[in-house]
Structure formats: structure tokens, C-alpha cells
Design a protein around this motif. Structure first.
Motif, short mmCIF file in Angstrom:
data_model
loop_
_atom_site.label_atom_id
_atom_site.label_comp_id
_atom_site.label_asym_id
_atom_site.label_seq_id
_atom_site.Cartn_x
_atom_site.Cartn_y
_atom_site.Cartn_z
N UNK B 220 0.84 -1.20 0.00
CA UNK B 220 0.00 0.00 0.00
C UNK B 220 0.87 1.25 0.00
N UNK B 221 1.95 1.23 0.77
CA UNK B 221 2.85 2.39 0.83
C UNK B 221 3.54 2.61 -0.52
N UNK B 222 3.97 1.52 -1.15
CA UNK B 222 4.61 1.66 -2.46
C UNK B 222 3.67 2.31 -3.46
N UNK B 223 2.42 1.83 -3.46
CA UNK B 223 1.44 2.37 -4.41
C UNK B 223 1.12 3.82 -4.05
N UNK B 224 1.07 4.12 -2.74
CA UNK B 224 0.71 5.47 -2.29
C UNK B 224 1.74 6.51 -2.70
N UNK B 225 2.95 6.07 -3.02
CA UNK B 225 3.98 7.01 -3.46
C UNK B 225 3.69 7.52 -4.86
N UNK B 226 2.95 6.73 -5.65
CA UNK B 226 2.75 7.12 -7.05
C UNK B 226 1.29 7.40 -7.41
N UNK B 227 0.35 6.86 -6.63
CA UNK B 227 -1.06 7.03 -6.98
C UNK B 227 -1.72 8.05 -6.05
N UNK B 228 -2.93 8.49 -6.40
CA UNK B 228 -3.66 9.45 -5.56
C UNK B 228 -4.47 8.75 -4.48
N UNK B 229 -4.69 7.47 -4.68
CA UNK B 229 -5.44 6.71 -3.67
C UNK B 229 -5.09 5.23 -3.81
N UNK B 230 -5.16 4.52 -2.69
CA UNK B 230 -4.86 3.09 -2.67
C UNK B 230 -6.07 2.37 -2.10
N UNK B 231 -6.56 1.37 -2.83
CA UNK B 231 -7.73 0.63 -2.37
C UNK B 231 -7.30 -0.74 -1.85
N UNK B 232 -7.73 -1.07 -0.63
CA UNK B 232 -7.50 -2.42 -0.12
C UNK B 232 -8.85 -3.01 0.27
N UNK B 233 -9.14 -4.20 -0.24
CA UNK B 233 -10.43 -4.81 0.02
C UNK B 233 -10.33 -6.24 0.52
N UNK B 234 -9.83 -7.12 -0.33
CA UNK B 234 -9.84 -8.54 0.00
C UNK B 234 -9.13 -8.83 1.32
N UNK B 235 -8.01 -8.10 1.56
CA UNK B 235 -7.25 -8.34 2.80
C UNK B 235 -8.10 -8.00 4.02
N UNK B 236 -8.97 -7.00 3.91
CA UNK B 236 -9.83 -6.63 5.04
C UNK B 236 -10.99 -7.61 5.21
N UNK B 237 -11.65 -7.96 4.09
CA UNK B 237 -12.83 -8.83 4.24
C UNK B 237 -12.41 -10.26 4.63
N UNK B 238 -11.19 -10.63 4.28
CA UNK B 238 -10.69 -11.95 4.70
C UNK B 238 -10.67 -12.07 6.22
N UNK B 239 -10.42 -10.95 6.90
CA UNK B 239 -10.38 -10.97 8.37
C UNK B 239 -11.75 -11.35 8.92
N UNK B 240 -12.79 -10.80 8.27
CA UNK B 240 -14.15 -11.08 8.75
C UNK B 240 -14.45 -12.58 8.69
N UNK B 241 -13.88 -13.23 7.67
CA UNK B 241 -14.12 -14.67 7.51
C UNK B 241 -13.57 -15.47 8.69
N UNK B 243 -12.11 -14.04 11.85
CA UNK B 243 -11.91 -13.46 13.17
C UNK B 243 -13.08 -13.70 14.11
N UNK B 244 -12.76 -13.84 15.39
CA UNK B 244 -13.80 -13.91 16.42
C UNK B 244 -14.22 -12.51 16.84
N UNK B 245 -13.36 -11.53 16.59
CA UNK B 245 -13.67 -10.14 16.93
C UNK B 245 -13.43 -9.28 15.69
N UNK B 246 -14.30 -9.44 14.68
CA UNK B 246 -14.00 -8.82 13.38
C UNK B 246 -13.91 -7.30 13.45
N UNK B 247 -14.71 -6.65 14.29
CA UNK B 247 -14.67 -5.18 14.32
C UNK B 247 -13.28 -4.71 14.72
N UNK B 248 -12.79 -5.26 15.83
CA UNK B 248 -11.49 -4.82 16.33
C UNK B 248 -10.38 -5.16 15.33
#
Lengths: 407, 266
Positions: B220-241, B243-248
């Protein structure tokens, strides 16, 4: 129903430049794939106009596929029903046992001209997978076939056939694990392997140009039927009847007759356990227009636009959508669409085997179940052509199970 | 100025890229989904991308496919996702929310009705994966009438001639799909991203967000050096699959990603 859609004077003029049959069709794919489908359209248009391509295709259709397929007078079925004389267009006698190879042969020749080196396909019953694996073996191209895990289970002989032909069958476990999920997975493969891979779609659906291209390659069915009926009877048939899942054999049979207003065109949808249940695959009579798999067409969907799982005893009809040209023909009423339940299809399967010595595919048995009424409506002086789209060897396990027999 | 324009202008002033956090609306259920949504700005999300669950998500890899299934199993309807956004908006009138989904549920609701209700819920943008610009005119008209940006995807297969056509009715930002593939499978090659972002920026003049293939804070940091925005999705939703405490855990992961994006150009 869209009552405003006018019937065109010339059905050959469709689809339009945007791949539309009236409101249906189009190209609803991810941006990654758009340049690919636009390129495919260009290449297909150029190739279609090249006489050397048609000559090459005709050669393979004659010597490898075994075309033309016979037109056969089904004498005992005619006697059984009373009414119009019933003819079978014997697509089940093609190499690999179904109409699917007509399209596969056309598309693989195109893929090779485009320089593609890897073929992917989706399959339901396995007939399209087998036909794709066959042409890939013939031309030495690697082949990956996506097949719903449920279908892998109920069509084991075809899975083994594909393996024998050197194809890799990848079971798909997402969703209902049937044909629509296999198509999703094939699209995911294509979007990942954009430079070398050709997606060989098996039915007259998907983004433009697939519905038109698959129809064109399957139109050999209708063109031959036309010539054969003219030669045998001196006139066109009064009606043509075919089963419809995605609808490739039906559109191939119907298309050369669309401008002949005297010819009734009847598609038979799979109504599974019946239209009063939610276990059916009748997209036209039980669905409404929507967008899936690259095209706008009638779909089985809930009130929120989520796609519903289809059901049919026949894996090849077990799809919640239908080719966009059928949606158009339904709206403008150029073709009629009726239904057939699992049970009626099983009865027709047995009837055809016993009366004609032909074991039909369960898909084709749906058309056989409705041909008696049609023949009586047409009357004794008339003729009806039934597209016997595939043979039933692949279905004997399913049928045995449905009949409570072990083999 | 729209919320998206305001946000990008502010971040430009700060000299950094936006961190766009993607979560699936209604995953794994309405309460947790709302809690995650509400926590994301505090965890560092500059823009929230909110997935609309669909039964047949053709461009998604397994993580987001499963997220959609969880949301649908929980009974999430299109209007429920708009409802989540509306509740979120009561407390936060600055963080832009962009919906991302597939055409059929929107078509089923009707473009005008959808656009009106989404506008009322405080939605700022819409990404429709299976609606290329060729098929998008009537949807864009409806969105324009309600002040919602239609954000177009641009991919490695989009050539320069096509890029101009795609960008024609795009507003808010352009979403560059950094890998030919589905979400959450291949990893973007940072060396390829920089020239691609430059090409898109030149053709459109709009901010360029990069997604599909950004999983870790480092990437994300590498991309943030060259782009105006960085989108991360799968890595976040994978946690919900898992985690016992998905919010945290989702918010902790979002914080790590957001921190990486913030530190990228320092």
C-alpha cells in the motif's frame, strides 16, 4: 414483456452494431474484458467474410463432425401421436453426440486464426465440455473446462471423456455449483489470462459477439433442415421445435426460418418440478429481464435482482438465463415458448427409446415431450421438425436413479 | 465541491494519497457491518468503498465472493446497504462513500429510483464492474441528476484511445485495476503501477486510485507514493471470515494500512 418492441422486417439484420436484439444482448463485461470482446467481434466479422475460413470449416464439418446430419421421419412416434408427420433432425449423430461441436469447430478455427494458444470453456451437462475438449485434442491446444461440482457428480461419464481427451476439468464449488457458477469461473479465468486465452462459450449467450457467433455456427442445423425438408417434401415444415436452456440448438434451428412467417417456431423450457415451485429453469416464462454473464436477457432472479438457482433434471438446461435473441423472439412473439417438467421429460425419454430406438439426451427429451401436442395442432397434412440435439448415453445414470433403478 | 473533490483537495494539500478501505455491505451481518463502517474513518480510511453484495460476482476472487455470500445469507438487500450508509452519514458528513457492485440489482431497482435513494443516503460515487461505458449512458444520467459520481475502472488492457472514451463521463476519480485478474489474487507489481498511473492521470486529469492486488501495508505504501489513492479490500474482508472479533481486527488492520499510506511519502 416489452410490447413496444417492433418486429423487424428482416431478422437477419440482428443484432445491431451494439450487439442488440431489440433491448437484449449488449456487452456487459468488466473493463478488462471489453478490449477483448471488441477485438473478438472484429476478428469474427473479418473471418466470417473470408471464403477460405468457410471452406475450412465446411471441410471439418463434413469429414470430422459427420455433417450433414440426417433428417429422419419418426414414423412410429408420428403414429403414436396422430397429427403432423414428425421428423427428427439428428444432431445426436454428430461426432461427440450433440449439436455442440458445430459451434466448437467454428470457434476453435477462429481462435487459432487469432493466435490464441489456450482454450477455456464452461459446461453444464458436459456436452459442450466434451466437444471443446475434442476440438482442442484435434488441434493440439491445451484446454481447461470449468464445471459445477454438482454437475461433475451427475455427469461422471462426460468428465471422464474430457479427461481422456486431455482436458483439465476444474470443479467449481461456488454458488449452486452448476452451469452459471462454471460460467462465472470461466470469466474469472479469462480476465486473469487475457493475452493467450480464448473463451469458447458453448451457448448463444454472453457478451456480443458470442450470441450472434454461436447462432451463426449453429445455424447449420436450420439451413440443412430447410434444404432437407424442401428436398423431401417440396415445402418448408409447418413447425420446428427444440429444447432451450441457453438456447443454442434452438436458435441455430430457428434462425434460418425467422423470415418465413409460415413456420411456427417452438422452444421448450425446462419447468423442473413445475412452475408452481421454485425448482425450474424457465427463464422466459418464470423470469424477467436483467443482466448476467455479459448480456441483458430474461433471468431467474429475486425481487432484489439476485440471480436464483435454476433446477432441471437435465444438466444442460439447468441455467437461470437464456440467449438474448430468444428473449427478443419471445417479446415480439416470433417464437413460442412452452414448458416441460422433469417427469414429462423422463416419460418422453422412455417413449423415444421404445418407439424409435433412439435414446435421446434428457435435454432433447424436453422437446420430445411437447411434440405430440404440436403435431396435433399442425394437423395430419403438415410436418413438424424436432431437433434431436443430443444422445442420451450420458444420462442413463440420472435416468436410472430417477426411475429408482441401480445399474 | 463534492465530498470526493473536497477530500482529494485536502489530501493534496497534505501531500499524501488517500487510503480507500473496501468492506462488503452487510458482511457478516447488519450490526457488525455498521460498527466497522463507523470505525473506519477513525482507523484511517479517507474514503470508504462499500460493496453491494451480488450472487454472481464475476470479477471477484474468493475473499470478496465469500463476503458477498455472507452478506446475502444475512439477508442483506440493496436498500439495506443504502440504509447502512444513511446511518453512517448522520455522524460523518465528510468521509466519501463509494458503492461498488454489479449491474443487475441496480437495474432491478431501477436506475432513477436507485440514484435518488443513494443520493438521499449520502452516497458519493458508484462503481459498476459489469457496466462498461458503452452500456452506461442511462445509468450515468440518473446518477448525474443526483450528484453521484460514476467511477470507471481502467485496466492494463485499456489502451490510450479507449482510455479517453472511458474517462469521458467519469467523475470523482478513476479506478485503475492494477492487475489483469480478479480481486484479491494476484499482487500488483509496483514497478508497473507508476507508469500506468501517469498514463491514466494524463488522459483524464482526475485523481487515480489503484486497487485489485494491494494486500499489505508495504505494498500500500509503495502504491501510495505514485497514486492518488490506494484501495485495499480482500485483505480486510478476509479478516471477517476468520476473526472472532471482526470489528477490532478489521479496524486494526485498516489502521496499519492507513498508517502506511500516511507515511509513504515522508
Amino acid at each position: 414483456m416489452n410490447a413496444q418492441t417492433p418486429a423487424p422486417n428482416d431478422y437477419d439484420a440482428l443484432p445491431d452494431a451494439n450487439g442488440r436484439f431489440g433491448d437484449y444482448g449488449g456487452r456487459y463485461v468488466a473493463e478488462t474484458l471489453m478490449p477483448l470482446v471488441l477485438d473478438l467481434e472484429q476478428q469474427y466479422e473479418a473471418t466470417k467474410a473470408d471464403p477460405s475460413f468457410q471452406a475450412e470449416l465446411d471441410g471439418y464439418l463434413t469429414h470430422y463432425v459427420g455433417r450433414p446430419s440426417p433428417l429422419y421421419f419418426a414414423e412410429r412416434l408420428t403414429q403414436h401421436h396422430g397429427g403432423a408427420r414428425i421428423f427428427f433432425k439428428r444432431e445426436e449423430l454428430n461426432h461427440t453426440g450433440a449439436h455442440k461441436i458445430n459451434n466448437c469447430m467454428g470457434q476453435i478455427l477462429l481462435a487459432m486464426r487469432m493466435g490464441k494458444t489456450r482454450i477455456i470453456a464452461e459446461t453444464g451437462a458436459g456436452q459442450h465440455g466434451v466437444a471443446t475438449a475434442t476440438v482442442c485434442a484435434r488441434f493440439g491446444l491445451p484446454c481447461v473446462v470449468y464445471m459445477g461440482a454438482v454437475d461433475v457428480e451427475r455427469q461422471k461419464p462426460n468428465v471422464f471423456r474430457m479427461n481422456l481427451l486431455g482436458a483439465e476439468v476444474r470443479p467449481v464449488t461456488s454458488g449452486a455449483a452448476t452451469l452459471k457458477d462454471a460460467m462465472n469461473e470461466a470469466l474469472r479465468d479469462w480476465v486473469t489470462n487475457v493475452s493467450d486465452t480464448y473463451y469458447l462459450i458453448g451457448t448463444a449467450a454472453g457478451p456480443h459477439p458470442y450470441p450472434a457467433m454461436v447462432r451463426d455456427f449453429q445455424s447449420v442445423i436450420g439451413k440443412e433442415t430447410r434444404e432437407q425438408m424442401l428436398a423431401a417434401e417440396g415445402k418448408l415444415p409447418d413447425a420446428v421445435i427444440a429444447c432451450v436452456g441457453g438456447g443454442s440448438n434452438a436458435i441455430g434451428a430457428f434462425h434460418p426460418f425467422l423470415n418465413d412467417a409460415s413456420v411456427r417456431l417452438v422452444g421448450v423450457e425446462a419447468t423442473g418440478h413445475g412452475m408452481m415451485t421454485d425448482k425450474h429453469a424457465a427463464s422466459l416464462t418464470g423470469g424477467r429481464p436483467g443482466v448476467l454473464h455479459g448480456n441483458k436477457t430474461y433471468l431467474l432472479q429475486d425481487a432484489d435482482g439476485q440471480i436464483l438457482d435454476a433446477h432441471s433434471i437435465s444438466a444442460g438446461l439447468d441455467y437461470p438465463g437464456i440467449g438474448p435473441e430468444h428473449s427478443f423472439l419471445y417479446d415480439v412473439k416470433r417464437a413460442e415458448y412452452v414448458g416441460c417438467t422433469d417427469e414429462e421429460a423422463l416419460d418422453a425419454f422412455k417413449l423415444c427409446a421404445e418407439l424409435e430406438g433412439i435414446i435421446p439426451a434428457l435435454e432433447s427429451a424436453h422437446a420430445i415431450a411437447r411434440v405430440g401436442e404440436l403435431a396435433r395442432e399442425v394437423g395430419e397434412d403438415g410436418t413438424v421438425v424436432l431437433i434431436l440435439s443430443g444422445r442420451g448415453d450420458k444420462d442413463i445414470f440420472t435416468v436410472a436413479k430417477a426411475l429408482g433403478r441401480t445399474i | 465541491m463534492s465530498r470526493l473533490e473536497t477530500r482529494f483537495a485536502k489530501l493534496k494539500g497534505e501531500g499524501r494519497a488517500a487510503f480507500v478501505a473496501y468492506v462488503m455491505g452487510g458482511d457478516p451481518g447488519p450490526e457488525i457491518s455498521l460498527e466497522i463502517l463507523r470505525g473506519l474513518p477513525g482507523a484511517g480510511a479517507d474514503i470508504i468503498e462499500l460493496g453491494l453484495p451480488f450472487s454472481d460476482p464475476m470479477a471477484e476472487g474468493p475473499p470478496i465472493q465469500k463476503a458477498a455470500q455472507r452478506a446475502l445469507l444475512a439477508g442483506t438487500k440493496l436498500r439495506d446497504v443504502l440504509g447502512l450508509a444513511a446511518v453512517f452519514r448522520k455522524d460523518d458528513n465528510e468521509t466519501p462513500i463509494v458503492l461498488m457492485g454489479y449491474l443487475n440489482p441496480i437495474l432491478s431497482m431501477g436506475f432513477e429510483l436507485f440514484a435518488a435513494e443513494a443520493g438521499a443516503a449520502g452516497i458519493d460515487g458508484l462503481i459498476v464492474v459489469d457496466c462498461p461505458y458503452e452500456e452506461g449512458d442511462s445509468l450515468t444520467d440518473a446518477l448525474d441528476a443526483n450528484g453521484i459520481s460514476l467511477i470507471r475502472l481502467v485496466t492494463p488492457t485499456t489502451d490510450d484511445a479507449r482510455l479517453k472514451l472511458v474517462a469521458h463521463r467519469t467523475s470523482g476519480f478513476v479506478y485503475y485495476v492494477s492487475v489483469a485478474g480478479v480481486t484479491g489474487v494476484k499482487e500488483a507489481n509496483a514497478a508497473d503501477v507508476a507508469p500506468a498511473v501517469e498514463r491514466v492521470r494524463k488522459a483524464t486529469g482526475l485523481p487515480v486510485a489503484v486497487g485489485f492486488g494491494v494486500k499489505t501495508p508495504q505494498r500500500a505504501a509503495e502504491v501510495a507514493r505514485v497514486a492518488d489513492a490506494v484501495v485495499v479490500g480482500s485483505a480486510l474482508v478476509d479478516i471477517i471470515a476468520e476473526s472472532k472479533d471482526p470489528v477490532r481486527e478489521v479496524l486494526a488492520s485498516a489502521k496499519a494500512l492507513g498508517d502506511a499510506v500516511r507515511a509513504a511519502r515522508k
